[in-house]
Design an enzyme around this catalytic site. Structure first.
Site, PDB file in Angstrom:
ATOM      1  N   GLU A   1      14.836 -56.767  16.226  1.00 11.49           N
ATOM      2  CA  GLU A   1      15.698 -56.478  15.060  1.00 11.49           C
ATOM      3  C   GLU A   1      16.950 -57.374  14.999  1.00 11.49           C
ATOM      4  OE1 GLU A   1      12.771 -53.848  15.402  1.00 11.49           O
ATOM      5  OE2 GLU A   1      14.282 -53.991  16.968  1.00 11.49           O
ATOM      6  N   ASP A  51       8.539 -47.801  15.334  1.00 12.59           N
ATOM      7  CA  ASP A  51       8.314 -46.580  16.113  1.00 12.59           C
ATOM      8  C   ASP A  51       8.403 -45.350  15.218  1.00 12.59           C
ATOM      9  OD1 ASP A  51       8.151 -48.253  18.248  1.00 12.59           O
ATOM     10  OD2 ASP A  51      10.092 -47.724  19.118  1.00 12.59           O
ATOM     11  N   ASP A  72       8.177 -57.573  19.526  1.00 10.66           N
ATOM     12  CA  ASP A  72       8.820 -56.263  19.455  1.00 10.66           C
ATOM     13  C   ASP A  72      10.305 -56.423  19.800  1.00 10.66           C
ATOM     14  OD1 ASP A  72       9.148 -53.521  19.230  1.00 10.66           O
ATOM     15  OD2 ASP A  72       7.485 -53.031  20.563  1.00 10.66           O
TER      16      ASP A  72
END
Length: 777
Positions: A392, A493, A389
């Protein structure tokens, strides 16, 4: 806009060098033929080629020979299937079939163009009716007439026109009812696709920097395009069987007692579940690869107890390493120079959950190996996968952002001929002056979009080294083309909004077309509070997501299946059990994804490529070739219109038969999602169980429907990598108007099965498992 760019100018000479065609002009062009349907076009930049590597294509590609002939105006390259015609005087590339049907062409001589560091390619509109793919994007299925940016972005507040999001896939499939082709733009800088938003005459793609290096991939069917695209970028491995079950997660399962209580309730309530997740609560001060010993004492014993109850545990792993000299991971990363640095030489420090953090430079193999080795701390505790997670990479712009995730993002814009407003693209990631590589040879502009891919690669390869006999469940929020080789993907999300339930339908179709088969969205919505009705409709849809996880945010209402009402609990249980019945169908579809790259969730045009009506009906999809799913995605709706393509379709619930192509109106009370089964379908089913492996599946039930069809059933142990050694079974099922046939075509695995139970209309046949069986219908 186009007039501001500098186009490709006259070709002055050409040369065939081995299996490459070299064209010399204002910029040089290297053309290579990978196979009869894949052609690479690689332009120099400032008369040099520096892009001699790829983060997406990691294997040495074969190249085949081709013929070249020169005519007065053209140079013609030919394969067995395609013909590439290059105009020498006003450089322009056209691609034809061998039958001289035009498939694709440059717009004027702007097939290559440049403005400062940016590289462009403009293409004529020919017969393109739809553009599909581009991975995780908002909007409908068809991207024609729209524009998109690839820049991995942590944006949980996305709306219908938000762009970009968590993943970047610079690949699209151009479709019309006669043929399809694809283009993969192998450039990891920020890339842009204007697919007719600017002009009805041309579309184009470009990058902020790097080289114009792209692959043209001919179909003619969409499935063939996807198969050849994944030949380049790779395909998913067979997932462990438990990963196909229901999965429960919440940011807020904050201690052992809470997690064990959730597990007990699943078993007491007879609701199947295979995986429980541990979000950031499990770590010691948010230090990666640690466990909080006060909240989760004796972690190994806890996980063993959960394993004995049939649960697998998957913990979150973020790339941010807490800046703490007493923390071994940080200290070792500093000593070995494993962290990303700024161009001035100091280690880049950002802010994530632990506060100040350093970030591994995953472009270095040594760092990926080190990261994978550190996973031993988790695997030795007994976990069954890795949840990547914040990769990015997400890095908060200010320490206070750690305590609030509810800021609104700026509206993005396109600044083609001006410098970008860096606040837009760098407010939640590394600053522009971060560099990567052994000698700082990569700017963050080039690495940003592949950071998540490289982290997933580190996790996968580390797992295989440390646990060579057990397949993991690895999932990632961020990724790039080729991420499917290493990881499943969820769409980041989302919110408990009806709009986010709806958008998952075309978004997952486009991710599948982009080569990623193991995909899903957070069921129920991650942020805010789900309503009971929304949760039911999302469960009904979610059982058809390949990756089926219910996940919600801290300080939102509980979202377990029993958290709403007894009615919601019973409906949820019914559908989750249906998912477990369908496991052997899902698993067989994963075999096809592994072999050919074909996704499990399929846009209608994948099975009906010549159906002009199908492209417009993207609020429904096929699971594999046989099951048509038409979700309910609006509050209060109790009926909907469904498009049925050509052929006969059977209502799963009522048994009524409909003939397509046609639009029908179908009732959908709260406990029903419209599902239709295609004529000639063959659907293998298992007996329901509370978790994968709870029961020996001694009988394989096969649901068959009148018509002609076939299906390849796949099975192995569902755990190990032995299938790579050929230890698996393939069974060909075939139905026609008169008979049903079962025939082993590969038999190397000893399954528990003793019987086949074949159900056909009102008939039932129970047959002993044999190598070849034929039943008269």
């Amino acid at each position: 806009m186009m007039e501001r760019t500098k186009p490709w100018s006259k070709i002055v000479s050409w040369e065939k060098k081995g299996k490459s065609l070299l064209l010399i002009g204002s910029e040089d062009l290297k053309i290579e033929v990978i196979n009869e349907k894949i052609i690479r076009f690689h332009f120099s930049k400032n008369k040099a080629w520096r892009h001699n590597y790829s983060f997406a294509i990691e294997k040495e590609l074969p190249k085949i020979d081709f013929t070249v002939e020169e005519k007065e105006e053209n140079i013609i390259l030919s394969t067995e299937i395609l013909k590439v015609v290059i105009n020498k005087n006003i450089p322009n590339i056209k691609i034809y079939t061998k039958e001289d049907e035009l498939i694709h062409s440059d717009y004027k001589n702007y097939g290559y163009a440049k403005y400062k560091d940016k590289v462009f390619s403009f293409k004529n509109f020919e017969k393109e009716e739809a553009f599909l793919g581009l991975g995780e994007k908002m909007g409908g299925l068809n991207k024609k007439g729209k524009k998109y940016i690839n820049w991995n972005t942590d944006d949980p507040h996305h709306y219908p026109h938000t762009d970009p999001l968590y993943q970047s896939h610079p690949f699209f499939l151009a479709w019309n009812s006669e043929f399809s082709y694809g283009i993969f733009f192998d450039n990891t800088f920020r890339t842009y696709f204007n697919l007719g938003e600017e002009s009805s005459k041309y579309y184009y793609f470009y990058a902020d920097n790097g080289e114009l290096d792209y692959y043209f991939i001919y179909g003619p069917t969409p499935k063939e395009v996807i198969e050849n695209y994944t030949l380049l970028t790779g395909r998913y491995y067979m997932p462990p069987l438990f990963a196909l079950g229901y999965q429960q997660s919440k940011w807020g399962y904050k201690n052992k007692e809470m997690l064990m209580d959730i597990a007990r309730k699943f078993r007491e309530k007879d609701i199947p579940c295979d995986v429980l997740y541990m979000d950031i609560d499990h770590m010691d001060g948010f230090r990666v690869f640690t466990f909080d010993e006060e909240r989760f004492p004796n972690i190994k014993n806890m996980i063993e107890d959960l394993n004995n109850m049939g649960f697998k545990i998957v913990p979150i792993v973020d790339p941010g390493v807490k800046k703490d000299i007493n923390y071994e991971i940080y200290r070792e990363g500093v000593e070995k120079d494993f962290f990303c640095r700024r161009s001035t030489g100091e280690i880049y420090v950002g802010y994530v959950w632990p506060g100040e953090c350093a970030f591994p430079d995953f472009t270095k193999k040594e760092v990926r190996d080190w990261w994978g080795e550190k996973q031993k701390r988790l695997t030795e505790a007994g976990v069954s996968g890795i949840w990547n997670d914040m990769n990015e990479p997400s890095s908060f712009s200010h320490p206070m952002d750690i305590f609030s995730r509810s800021w609104e993002r700026h509206n993005t814009f396109w600044g083609i001929f001006s410098d970008h407003n860096d606040e837009i693209f760098y407010d939640k990631t590394f600053p522009k002056d971060v560099v990567h590589g052994e000698k700082g040879e990569f700017t963050h502009d080039e690495i940003h979009n592949v950071y998540g891919l490289l982290m997933a690669k580190a996790s996968y390869e580390g797992w295989r080294r440390e646990n060579p006999n057990v397949r993991p469940l690895i999932i990632t929020r961020a990724g790039f083309s080729g991420v499917q080789k290493y990881s499943a993907v969820w769409t980041g999300d989302n919110k408990s909004w009806w709009e986010h339930l709806y958008i998952s339908i075309p978004m997952l179709q486009n991710l599948g077309i982009s080569g990623v088969p193991f995909i899903g969205a957070d069921v129920g919505g991650f942020g805010l509070d789900s309503s009971p009705e929304l949760f039911v409709r999302w469960i009904e849809l979610g059982i058809f997501y390949p990756f089926f996880r219910n996940h919600s945010e801290l300080n939102t209402r509980s979202q377990e299946p029993w958290a709403f009402s007894k009615e919601v609990e019973e409906i949820s249980k019914e559908y989750i059990k249906l998912r477990y019945r369908l496991i052997p169908y899902f698993y067989s579809l994963f075999w096809e994804a592994k072999e050919k790259g074909i996704p499990l969730i399929r846009s209608l045009i994948l099975e009906f490529p010549n159906d002009k009506e199908a492209i417009h009906n993207y609020d429904e999809f096929l699971l594999g070739p046989f099951i048509l799913v038409a979700p309910i995605y609006q509050e209060g709706v109790r009926a909907r219109v469904v498009y049925l393509p050509e052929g006969l379709w059977y209502d799963l619930w009522e048994g009524k038969v409909y003939k397509g192509p046609d639009y029908i109106s179908i009732k959908a009370p709260l406990d029903k999602i419209p599902i239709f089964i295609r004529e000639g379908s063959i659907i293998p089913l298992w007996e329901p169980q509370n978790y994968i492996g709870e029961k020996k599946q001694e009988t394989l039930e096969i649901l068959i429907y009148p018509g002609k069809g076939e299906f390849t059933y796949y099975e192995d142990d569902g755990i190990s990598w032995d299938y790579e050694k050929g230890i698996y079974n393939l069974i060909k099922f075939k139905i026609d108007e008169r008979s049903f046939e079962i025939k082993y075509i590969h038999k190397e695995y000893n399954s528990d099965r003793k019987w086949f139970k074949v159900r056909y209309l009102d008939k039932e046949f129970v047959i002993e498992d044999k190598d070849h069986i034929k039943i008269k219908l």
